[in-house]
Write a protein that holds these residues in place. Structure first.
Motif, short mmCIF file in Angstrom:
data_model
loop_
_atom_site.label_atom_id
_atom_site.label_comp_id
_atom_site.label_asym_id
_atom_site.label_seq_id
_atom_site.Cartn_x
_atom_site.Cartn_y
_atom_site.Cartn_z
N GLU A 137 0.82 -1.20 0.00
CA GLU A 137 0.00 0.00 0.00
C GLU A 137 0.86 1.26 0.00
O GLU A 137 1.99 1.25 0.51
CB GLU A 137 -0.92 0.04 1.22
N SER A 138 0.30 2.32 -0.54
CA SER A 138 0.97 3.62 -0.51
C SER A 138 -0.08 4.72 -0.59
O SER A 138 -1.23 4.47 -0.96
CB SER A 138 1.95 3.75 -1.68
N GLY A 139 0.33 5.93 -0.21
CA GLY A 139 -0.51 7.10 -0.44
C GLY A 139 -1.29 7.61 0.76
O GLY A 139 -2.06 8.56 0.62
N ILE A 171 -5.27 6.34 -2.17
CA ILE A 171 -4.31 5.32 -1.76
C ILE A 171 -4.27 4.23 -2.82
O ILE A 171 -5.25 4.00 -3.54
CB ILE A 171 -4.64 4.74 -0.36
N CYS A 181 -2.67 0.20 -4.05
CA CYS A 181 -2.18 -1.11 -3.66
C CYS A 181 -1.50 -1.72 -4.88
O CYS A 181 -2.17 -2.00 -5.89
CB CYS A 181 -3.33 -1.99 -3.20
N THR A 189 -1.52 1.26 5.30
CA THR A 189 -1.10 2.66 5.20
C THR A 189 -2.05 3.50 6.06
O THR A 189 -3.26 3.27 6.06
CB THR A 189 -1.10 3.14 3.73
#
Length: 120
Positions: free
Chosen positions: A5-7, A19, A21, A114
């Motif tokens: 995950e990011s954001g 966000i 994935c 995240t």
């Protein structure tokens, strides 16, 4: 299957976050990818899901009309666009994937999460 995950981040009430994935590894058996969230002191709960390589979506009632889940097949990623954020949306958001037609708490593949924080 690996999920990253990011954001995540901090936003004020009414703001927006997106966000993502990233999905990698042995993905050919996957049928569904989705998002769950876990707030402090609360159980992990389902947020949204999308059919892998498809466009069928599902949402929990409290995010309908505010959140949009989408897939980017070229990037092998699943995004969650979150608009009209509320303090009760705060939590760690986890990406999950399954070979079944729906992701659940028993799904076999999970990311590390995240953090999404919404200030009032």
């Amino acid at each position: 299957v690996q999920l990253v995950e990011s954001g995540g981040g901090l936003v004020q009430t009414g703001g927006s976050l997106r966000i993502s994935c990233a999905v990698s590894g042995r993905t050919w058996g996957l049928k569904t990818v989705g998002w769950f969230r876990e707030a402090p002191g609360k159980e992990r709960e389902f947020v949204a899901a999308i059919r892998w390589r498809g466009d069928s979506t599902r949402y929990r009632d409290s995010v309908k009309g505010r959140f949009t889940i989408s897939s980017d097949n070229a990037k092998n990623s699943i995004d969650l666009q979150m608009d009209g954020l509320r303090p009760e949306d705060t939590g760690v958001y986890y990406c999950a994937a399954d070979t079944a037609l729906m992701v659940t708490l028993r799904s076999g593949y999970w990311g590390r999460g995240t953090q999404v924080s919404v200030s009032s």
